[in-house]
Motif scaffolding. Sequence first.
Motif, PDB file in Angstrom:
ATOM      1  N   CYS A  15      -6.220 -12.442  33.358  1.00 48.31           N
ATOM      2  CA  CYS A  15      -6.799 -12.735  34.780  1.00 48.31           C
ATOM      3  C   CYS A  15      -7.529 -14.201  34.782  1.00 48.31           C
ATOM      4  CB  CYS A  15      -7.841 -11.806  34.925  1.00 48.31           C
ATOM      5  SG  CYS A  15      -7.553 -10.075  35.248  1.00 48.31           S
TER       6      CYS A  15
ATOM      7  N   TRP B 260       7.921  -8.527  36.698  1.00 47.61           N
ATOM      8  CA  TRP B 260       7.304  -9.615  37.404  1.00 47.61           C
ATOM      9  C   TRP B 260       6.738 -10.857  36.563  1.00 47.61           C
ATOM     10  CZ3 TRP B 260       7.203 -10.605  42.489  1.00 47.61           C
ATOM     11  CH2 TRP B 260       7.480  -9.428  43.317  1.00 47.61           C
ATOM     12  N   SER B 261       7.045 -10.876  35.078  1.00 46.89           N
ATOM     13  CA  SER B 261       6.439 -11.685  34.208  1.00 46.89           C
ATOM     14  C   SER B 261       7.139 -13.088  34.333  1.00 46.89           C
ATOM     15  CB  SER B 261       6.517 -11.439  32.829  1.00 46.89           C
ATOM     16  OG  SER B 261       7.947 -10.794  32.534  1.00 46.89           O
TER      17      SER B 261
ATOM     18  N   TRP C 210      -2.495 -12.782  41.160  1.00 47.69           N
ATOM     19  CA  TRP C 210      -2.130 -12.092  40.134  1.00 47.69           C
ATOM     20  C   TRP C 210      -3.192 -11.123  39.350  1.00 47.69           C
ATOM     21  CZ3 TRP C 210       3.029 -11.617  39.092  1.00 47.69           C
ATOM     22  CH2 TRP C 210       3.910 -12.296  39.600  1.00 47.69           C
TER      23      TRP C 210
ATOM     24  N   LEU D 253       1.166  -8.945  45.932  1.00 46.47           N
ATOM     25  CA  LEU D 253       1.122 -10.425  46.021  1.00 46.47           C
ATOM     26  C   LEU D 253       1.420 -11.144  47.190  1.00 46.47           C
ATOM     27  CD1 LEU D 253       3.419 -10.809  42.838  1.00 46.47           C
ATOM     28  CD2 LEU D 253       1.107 -11.417  42.746  1.00 46.47           C
TER      29      LEU D 253
ATOM     30  N   ILE E  79      -2.948  -7.789  40.065  1.00 47.26           N
ATOM     31  CA  ILE E  79      -1.713  -6.745  39.461  1.00 47.26           C
ATOM     32  C   ILE E  79      -2.182  -6.418  38.045  1.00 47.26           C
ATOM     33  CG2 ILE E  79       0.648  -6.992  38.754  1.00 47.26           C
ATOM     34  CD1 ILE E  79       0.290  -7.263  41.684  1.00 47.26           C
ATOM     35  N   CYS E  80      -2.791  -7.536  37.582  1.00 48.51           N
ATOM     36  CA  CYS E  80      -3.519  -7.041  36.096  1.00 48.51           C
ATOM     37  C   CYS E  80      -4.251  -5.896  36.235  1.00 48.51           C
ATOM     38  CB  CYS E  80      -4.103  -8.372  35.594  1.00 48.51           C
ATOM     39  SG  CYS E  80      -3.354  -9.891  35.035  1.00 48.51           S
TER      40      CYS E  80
ATOM     41  N   TYR F  92       5.794 -14.696  37.460  1.00 45.58           N
ATOM     42  CA  TYR F  92       4.536 -15.012  37.312  1.00 45.58           C
ATOM     43  C   TYR F  92       4.463 -16.306  36.640  1.00 45.58           C
ATOM     44  CZ  TYR F  92       0.077 -15.621  34.419  1.00 45.58           C
ATOM     45  OH  TYR F  92      -1.128 -16.131  33.959  1.00 45.58           O
TER      46      TYR F  92
ATOM     47  N   GLY G 269      -0.428 -14.271  46.667  1.00 51.57           N
ATOM     48  CA  GLY G 269      -0.226 -14.518  44.974  1.00 51.57           C
ATOM     49  C   GLY G 269      -1.329 -14.567  44.278  1.00 51.57           C
TER      50      GLY G 269
ATOM     51  N   GLU H 259      -6.576 -17.907  34.544  1.00 57.28           N
ATOM     52  CA  GLU H 259      -5.608 -18.845  34.391  1.00 57.28           C
ATOM     53  C   GLU H 259      -5.908 -20.121  33.844  1.00 57.28           C
ATOM     54  OE1 GLU H 259      -4.131 -19.514  38.322  1.00 57.28           O
ATOM     55  OE2 GLU H 259      -3.516 -17.296  38.577  1.00 57.28           O
TER      56      GLU H 259
ATOM     57  N   TRP I 220       5.120  -5.548  34.495  1.00 58.98           N
ATOM     58  CA  TRP I 220       5.117  -7.027  34.000  1.00 58.98           C
ATOM     59  C   TRP I 220       6.685  -7.130  33.432  1.00 58.98           C
ATOM     60  CZ3 TRP I 220       1.761 -10.375  35.316  1.00 58.98           C
ATOM     61  CH2 TRP I 220       0.618  -9.700  35.941  1.00 58.98           C
TER      62      TRP I 220
END
Length: 317
Positions: free
Chosen positions: A215, A144-145, A287, A280, A290-291, A148, A285, A217, A141
């Motif tokens: 997770c 990648w944040s 996310w 990704l 990833i979490c 994101y 994409g 959004e 993170w």
Amino acid sequence: TGLFLGVVYPSLYAILSRWLAQQEKARLASFVFSGATVGALLGLSLSSFIVEYYGWRFVFYFTGLIGLIWSFFWYHQSADSPDKHHNITNEELNYIIINQPINLQNKYNNQSIPWRSFIKSRAFWALVFAHFANNWGFYTWLSWSPSYFSQVYNIDLKQSAMLATFPYIVMFIGVLFAGWLSDKLVQQGINLTRVRKIIQSISFIGASIGLLLLCKETKSYYYPTFCFSIHYGAIAFSQVGYGINHLDLSPKYASILLGISNTAGTIPGVIAVTFAGFILDWSGGNWSLICLTSIFWYLFGLIIFLIFGSAEILIVD
């Protein structure tokens, strides 16, 4: 840069092993570790503005100059051990020596390093695994944040850098609170091994909760900032969980143990970041994957640390 910075933390642990009184270990260590958070906070805040107004080269000029100034003061004010410091009082010196867990005065004599004891120690390998698991999520993170926020919320680099400061503020508060809490639990008579496991549980479970909330959004970018704040605030507790466990297991050789675990901890800086990019691309994409990957490593690392972790001294001279 990476080659020279690689010796910083092992050197730091060598010094901490001689300077920290046992009953204040977590509080003082957390205060020292909080400096890295402050540095990251200032770096994120200032770098985007420096790049925008002066160009990317000045980021390196600025950080290099800060490093040189710090080195000058460090060289003139620091000492390997309390008995070698020119400004320490006799009262302070006696307090530190009396409250050391073992005699550290002969640390650098010609003694063979007990590699076999380290290799055979399940507690040490549990520490190494926790370090690896922690850094899997942290480096993922950290790298990648910004992407994101850019992809999900269409936020530019400058805005992303500003939003990233809030989680680091929480992280700074978290590491100081974790140090206070750890020493408080020890003072109440709770076994040191149990304290380390309690603190590490708060860290990895809290970080997992933060990513689980991420997770979901939403339209507002304040929500993910809140989630990242939970994540980084919880991760800060690791600094006085597995993070100072090296000093528990072997105060005399804490720097060597840290060198080994930190080597394992840098592997996710390559693997985890690359793996996240692959996921990704493969998922279009997604996310949440990833979490969930980071959560898996946090919980797996916690299980290993809870089962095999210990704060009992391995080597007593």
